[in-house]
Design an enzyme around this catalytic site. Structure first.
Site, short mmCIF file in Angstrom:
data_model
loop_
_atom_site.label_atom_id
_atom_site.label_comp_id
_atom_site.label_asym_id
_atom_site.label_seq_id
_atom_site.Cartn_x
_atom_site.Cartn_y
_atom_site.Cartn_z
N ALA A 1 11.82 5.37 -14.08
CA ALA A 1 10.67 6.17 -13.20
C ALA A 1 9.61 6.27 -14.18
O ALA A 1 9.62 6.93 -15.28
CB ALA A 1 11.24 7.39 -12.79
N THR A 2 8.48 5.82 -13.81
CA THR A 2 7.33 5.86 -14.63
C THR A 2 6.30 7.01 -14.42
O THR A 2 5.09 7.30 -15.16
CB THR A 2 6.58 4.46 -14.80
N HIS B 1 14.00 11.13 -2.95
CA HIS B 1 13.89 10.02 -3.69
C HIS B 1 15.16 9.62 -4.23
O HIS B 1 15.90 8.47 -4.34
CB HIS B 1 12.76 9.61 -4.46
N GLU C 1 16.03 6.47 -15.85
CA GLU C 1 15.41 6.77 -17.12
C GLU C 1 13.98 6.84 -16.79
O GLU C 1 13.29 6.18 -16.09
CB GLU C 1 15.43 5.57 -18.06
N GLY D 1 0.70 -1.25 -0.10
CA GLY D 1 -0.02 -0.02 0.03
C GLY D 1 0.82 1.41 -0.03
O GLY D 1 2.11 1.19 0.13
N SER E 1 9.03 0.49 -1.94
CA SER E 1 10.10 1.31 -2.98
C SER E 1 11.34 0.87 -1.91
O SER E 1 12.36 0.60 -2.78
CB SER E 1 9.85 2.73 -3.13
N GLY F 1 6.65 1.01 2.49
CA GLY F 1 8.05 0.78 2.47
C GLY F 1 8.44 0.13 1.14
O GLY F 1 9.24 -0.62 1.02
#
Length: 365
Positions: free
Chosen positions: A218-219, A238, A249, A195, A201, A199
């Site tokens: 990174a999207t 981040h 990218e 969720g 990532s 944690g």
């Protein structure tokens, strides 16, 4: 050489004196003294060098990566530095300045590396990238303390990084007498779900700290400090926590990336990728164009085929959806349905799937 670890923890030991935190309580059954390393039971080795005279036949040399020891039997050991990483051109600089106190030779593979994996686990990736750690190098993870949740968690991380986590009293030969533990490498797919603020990532990044080359994909929307300064600050924080050699990218074309990728890839995250795909095809509109949902499904299936056939070691983050709550809006229900299916299909084509909640990691069989 015979390397003996009479202590394997950080400077205060584990559990730390008078500490009653949860980590130290869990360490009571596996108490560890502050790190102490001896070579052939003849001299003690510290991060700064030998503690006392070096016996004949051994060389102890400071290098930009740490202290290098060579024994009379030809064994090569590196006690890696635990402070800030040496700059990328450190070896070239030191080679040009021989009186700097460092070895002037370029980095060479060693038989064993001792790394403080509680303070700087990314050192393992740095040394693999420079060639100091090769496929036959034994990586020894030491320095565990109550900055890590538990001794069991420290051992789990070491396994992910292809490292040994010895206990007090353990002795190892250098060169190693057994093959170093394996770590995931491509083709290998890991799906990390959880969720918001769970944690997930951080877990994905932790898994790739020991890799020599990582593409961080990174999207989400690129940061725009003028339009949304708060989001830009989040992105900057981040980015700052990633190792310096990771390449970033920003792309939504995950299918093409997975088909050409090698090495290690971290995708963060599938949920934001799906959001953009739904936006491209107008699926957020109250009255979507005819065929919009099928076009999104086609993109999802193309991504899954690329995921299934990739040659890379891929760790992908996704958002856990549902949990019994029915979204109040049509668009919310559509997103839940599409992301739920994407997660199920990606999980079915993954070697590993883990659920992260409140920073705890649960491996899903």
């Amino acid at each position: 050489m015979r390397i003996r670890f009479t202590g394997t923890a950080g400077h205060a030991g584990w559990p730390a004196p008078q500490c009653t935190c949860a980590s130290c309580n869990q360490a009571q059954a596996d108490r560890r003294l502050p790190l102490r390393v001896t070579v052939d039971d003849r001299f003690r080795l510290r991060e700064s060098g030998a503690a006392g005279p070096v016996p004949q036949g051994y060389t102890v040399t400071p290098t930009p990566d740490g202290v290098r020891v060579e024994g009379p039997d030809g064994g090569r050991l590196l006690y890696a530095r635990s402070g800030p990483a040496a700059p990328p051109d450190a070896h070239a600089v030191e080679a040009a300045v021989p009186d700097s106190g460092f070895a002037s030779a370029p980095p060479q593979q060693v038989d064993m590396v001792i790394v403080d994996a509680a303070r700087r686990p990314e050192t393992i990736g740095e040394l693999r990238r420079s060639g100091v750690i090769g496929v036959t190098t034994a990586v020894v993870a030491v320095g565990g303390d109550h900055s890590v949740r538990s001794p069991r968690e420290f051992a789990r991380r070491a396994r992910l990084w292809g490292a040994f986590a010895p206990g007090d009293g353990h002795a190892m030969s250098c060169p190693p007498s057994v093959w170093p533990p394996s770590r995931p490498r491509g083709p290998h797919r890991v799906l990390v779900t959880g969720g918001a603020r769970s944690g997930k990532s951080a877990e994905a990044e932790l898994r790739l700290l020991a890799e020599p080359r990582v593409s961080y994909v990174a999207t989400g929307e690129p940061a725009d400090a003028d339009r949304d300064p708060e989001w830009a600050r989040r992105v900057a924080l981040h980015t700052a926590r990633r190792p310096r050699w990771w390449e970033t990218e920003e792309t939504r074309d995950l299918s093409s990336l997975l088909r050409r990728a090698g090495g290690a890839v971290l995708i963060d995250c599938l949920g934001t990728w799906l959001t953009a795909a739904m936006d491209r095809h107008g699926l957020w509109d109250e009255e979507p164009a005819p065929g919009a949902e099928k076009r999104v499904e086609a993109e999802v299936r193309d991504l899954l085929e690329a995921w299934r056939t990739t040659r890379a070691y891929v760790v992908a983050v996704t958002n856990e959806v549902g949990s019994g709550v029915v979204p109040a809006t049509r668009s919310g229900r559509l997103f839940r349905d599409h992301l739920g299916r994407l997660n199920q299909w990606a999980a079915a084509e993954s070697e590993e799937v883990v659920l992260v909640t409140a920073g705890r990691v649960l491996e899903l069989p």
